[in-house]
Design a protein around this motif. Structure first.
Motif, PDB file in Angstrom:
ATOM      1  N   ALA A   1      39.460  44.056  38.031  1.00 17.71           N
ATOM      2  CA  ALA A   1      38.104  43.477  38.016  1.00 17.71           C
ATOM      3  C   ALA A   1      38.064  42.082  37.394  1.00 17.71           C
ATOM      4  O   ALA A   1      37.426  41.182  37.954  1.00 17.71           O
ATOM      5  N   PRO A   2      38.736  41.848  36.242  1.00 14.39           N
ATOM      6  CA  PRO A   2      38.700  40.491  35.679  1.00 14.39           C
ATOM      7  C   PRO A   2      39.407  39.440  36.533  1.00 14.39           C
ATOM      8  O   PRO A   2      39.169  38.252  36.368  1.00 14.39           O
ATOM      9  N   LEU A   3      40.265  39.861  37.453  1.00 13.36           N
ATOM     10  CA  LEU A   3      40.872  38.913  38.395  1.00 13.36           C
ATOM     11  C   LEU A   3      40.042  38.786  39.669  1.00 13.36           C
ATOM     12  O   LEU A   3      39.886  37.691  40.215  1.00 13.36           O
ATOM     13  N   PHE A   4      39.511  39.908  40.139  1.00 16.66           N
ATOM     14  CA  PHE A   4      38.753  39.918  41.388  1.00 16.66           C
ATOM     15  C   PHE A   4      37.414  39.186  41.233  1.00 16.66           C
ATOM     16  O   PHE A   4      37.018  38.434  42.133  1.00 16.66           O
ATOM     17  N   THR A   5      36.717  39.404  40.126  1.00 16.49           N
ATOM     18  CA  THR A   5      35.386  38.812  39.951  1.00 16.49           C
ATOM     19  C   THR A   5      35.415  37.286  39.997  1.00 16.49           C
ATOM     20  O   THR A   5      34.646  36.680  40.758  1.00 16.49           O
TER      21      THR A   5
ATOM     22  N   LYS B   1      33.698  25.131  38.133  1.00 16.76           N
ATOM     23  CA  LYS B   1      34.038  25.321  36.718  1.00 16.76           C
ATOM     24  C   LYS B   1      32.845  25.875  35.940  1.00 16.76           C
ATOM     25  O   LYS B   1      33.008  26.775  35.111  1.00 16.76           O
ATOM     26  N   ASP B   2      31.655  25.327  36.200  1.00 15.39           N
ATOM     27  CA  ASP B   2      30.457  25.808  35.509  1.00 15.39           C
ATOM     28  C   ASP B   2      30.174  27.268  35.828  1.00 15.39           C
ATOM     29  O   ASP B   2      29.858  28.058  34.933  1.00 15.39           O
ATOM     30  N   ARG B   3      30.275  27.636  37.103  1.00 14.71           N
ATOM     31  CA  ARG B   3      30.009  29.032  37.483  1.00 14.71           C
ATOM     32  C   ARG B   3      31.024  29.980  36.887  1.00 14.71           C
ATOM     33  O   ARG B   3      30.671  31.067  36.430  1.00 14.71           O
ATOM     34  N   LEU B   4      32.287  29.584  36.891  1.00 15.19           N
ATOM     35  CA  LEU B   4      33.312  30.446  36.311  1.00 15.19           C
ATOM     36  C   LEU B   4      33.113  30.592  34.803  1.00 15.19           C
ATOM     37  O   LEU B   4      33.265  31.682  34.255  1.00 15.19           O
TER      38      LEU B   4
ATOM     39  N   ILE C   1      42.894  59.604  34.855  1.00 19.62           N
ATOM     40  CA  ILE C   1      41.649  58.882  35.147  1.00 19.62           C
ATOM     41  C   ILE C   1      41.523  57.669  34.224  1.00 19.62           C
ATOM     42  O   ILE C   1      41.176  56.573  34.656  1.00 19.62           O
ATOM     43  N   GLY C   2      41.822  57.871  32.941  1.00 15.27           N
ATOM     44  CA  GLY C   2      41.758  56.764  31.983  1.00 15.27           C
ATOM     45  C   GLY C   2      42.712  55.635  32.320  1.00 15.27           C
ATOM     46  O   GLY C   2      42.356  54.453  32.222  1.00 15.27           O
ATOM     47  N   LYS C   3      43.923  55.970  32.748  1.00 14.08           N
ATOM     48  CA  LYS C   3      44.891  54.941  33.132  1.00 14.08           C
ATOM     49  C   LYS C   3      44.409  54.170  34.355  1.00 14.08           C
ATOM     50  O   LYS C   3      44.506  52.941  34.408  1.00 14.08           O
ATOM     51  N   ARG C   4      43.910  54.900  35.354  1.00 15.38           N
ATOM     52  CA  ARG C   4      43.410  54.210  36.562  1.00 15.38           C
ATOM     53  C   ARG C   4      42.214  53.333  36.222  1.00 15.38           C
ATOM     54  O   ARG C   4      42.092  52.218  36.741  1.00 15.38           O
ATOM     55  N   LEU C   5      41.325  53.816  35.355  1.00 11.08           N
ATOM     56  CA  LEU C   5      40.186  52.991  34.926  1.00 11.08           C
ATOM     57  C   LEU C   5      40.661  51.730  34.213  1.00 11.08           C
ATOM     58  O   LEU C   5      40.125  50.642  34.437  1.00 11.08           O
ATOM     59  N   PHE C   6      41.648  51.896  33.338  1.00 14.43           N
ATOM     60  CA  PHE C   6      42.179  50.728  32.627  1.00 14.43           C
ATOM     61  C   PHE C   6      42.719  49.692  33.608  1.00 14.43           C
ATOM     62  O   PHE C   6      42.393  48.507  33.510  1.00 14.43           O
ATOM     63  N   PHE C   7      43.545  50.119  34.547  1.00 15.41           N
ATOM     64  CA  PHE C   7      44.124  49.168  35.501  1.00 15.41           C
ATOM     65  C   PHE C   7      43.065  48.590  36.436  1.00 15.41           C
ATOM     66  O   PHE C   7      43.097  47.405  36.747  1.00 15.41           O
ATOM     67  N   ASP C   8      42.122  49.419  36.867  1.00 14.81           N
ATOM     68  CA  ASP C   8      41.092  48.954  37.787  1.00 14.81           C
ATOM     69  C   ASP C   8      40.121  47.997  37.108  1.00 14.81           C
ATOM     70  O   ASP C   8      39.875  46.898  37.598  1.00 14.81           O
ATOM     71  N   GLN C   9      39.576  48.413  35.981  1.00 17.39           N
ATOM     72  CA  GLN C   9      38.543  47.618  35.332  1.00 17.39           C
ATOM     73  C   GLN C   9      39.088  46.647  34.288  1.00 17.39           C
ATOM     74  O   GLN C   9      38.437  45.657  33.973  1.00 17.39           O
ATOM     75  N   GLY C  10      40.256  46.931  33.763  1.00 19.46           N
ATOM     76  CA  GLY C  10      40.843  46.049  32.763  1.00 19.46           C
ATOM     77  C   GLY C  10      41.694  44.939  33.345  1.00 19.46           C
ATOM     78  O   GLY C  10      41.823  43.875  32.750  1.00 19.46           O
ATOM     79  N   LEU C  11      42.260  45.187  34.520  1.00 24.57           N
ATOM     80  CA  LEU C  11      43.125  44.176  35.146  1.00 24.57           C
ATOM     81  C   LEU C  11      42.571  43.663  36.478  1.00 24.57           C
ATOM     82  O   LEU C  11      42.461  42.456  36.683  1.00 24.57           O
TER      83      LEU C  11
ATOM     84  N   PHE D   1      36.097  36.204  43.574  1.00 25.56           N
ATOM     85  CA  PHE D   1      34.912  36.368  44.415  1.00 25.56           C
ATOM     86  C   PHE D   1      33.909  35.242  44.153  1.00 25.56           C
ATOM     87  O   PHE D   1      33.379  34.632  45.095  1.00 25.56           O
ATOM     88  N   ILE D   2      33.651  34.950  42.880  1.00 25.24           N
ATOM     89  CA  ILE D   2      32.713  33.874  42.532  1.00 25.24           C
ATOM     90  C   ILE D   2      33.217  32.532  43.067  1.00 25.24           C
ATOM     91  O   ILE D   2      32.435  31.737  43.598  1.00 25.24           O
ATOM     92  N   SER D   3      34.510  32.287  42.964  1.00 32.15           N
ATOM     93  CA  SER D   3      35.081  31.027  43.469  1.00 32.15           C
ATOM     94  C   SER D   3      34.917  30.902  44.978  1.00 32.15           C
ATOM     95  O   SER D   3      34.498  29.850  45.475  1.00 32.15           O
TER      96      SER D   3
END
Length: 127
Positions: free
Chosen positions: A35-39, A83-86, A23-33, A42-44
């Protein structure tokens, strides 16, 4: 949903099980890798779509004003706004997202069968 479906399927196949380590590994990959790319992606995309459907563009089109200067100005405005939003919105969105998604994804990875994970995450996102 297809991206998330594929992502969860890949996570579950590469890191199987419901142990705390899995669970910890999946959380790390999901939220650590992921989410920071997807968010920011999505904003862009949201920013571009908002720009394409802005009322100013519709007025310019109705009045027949469509020269290169106004297009360049609009593109410049889009890039500046993007750029401002990101810079201003993405870091906060990721941090706030973690406060919601880390606990809910821990529950999902521990208890929700794979075939219902996208439905579960969509439900969390809706709330």
């Amino acid at each position: 949903a297809p991206t998330v479906h594929s992502w969860y399927g890949m996570l579950m196949s590469r890191i199987p099980g419901t142990s705390l380590a899995a669970i910890g590994k999946r959380l790390f990959f999901d939220q650590g890798l992921f989410a920071p790319l997807f968010t920011p992606t999505f904003i862009s995309m949201l920013t571009v779509l908002e720009h394409l459907s802005s009322p100013l563009d519709q007025v310019v089109e109705k009045e027949g004003v469509n020269n290169n200067d106004s297009n360049n100005h609009n593109n410049s405005d889009l890039l500046t706004h993007l750029k401002d939003r990101l810079k201003n919105d993405a870091p906060d969105a990721i941090l706030v997202g973690w406060s919601i998604w880390v606990p809910s994804m821990a529950v999902m990875f521990a208890f929700v069968p794979g075939k219902f994970q996208v439905l579960y995450s969509n439900g969390v996102g809706f709330v």
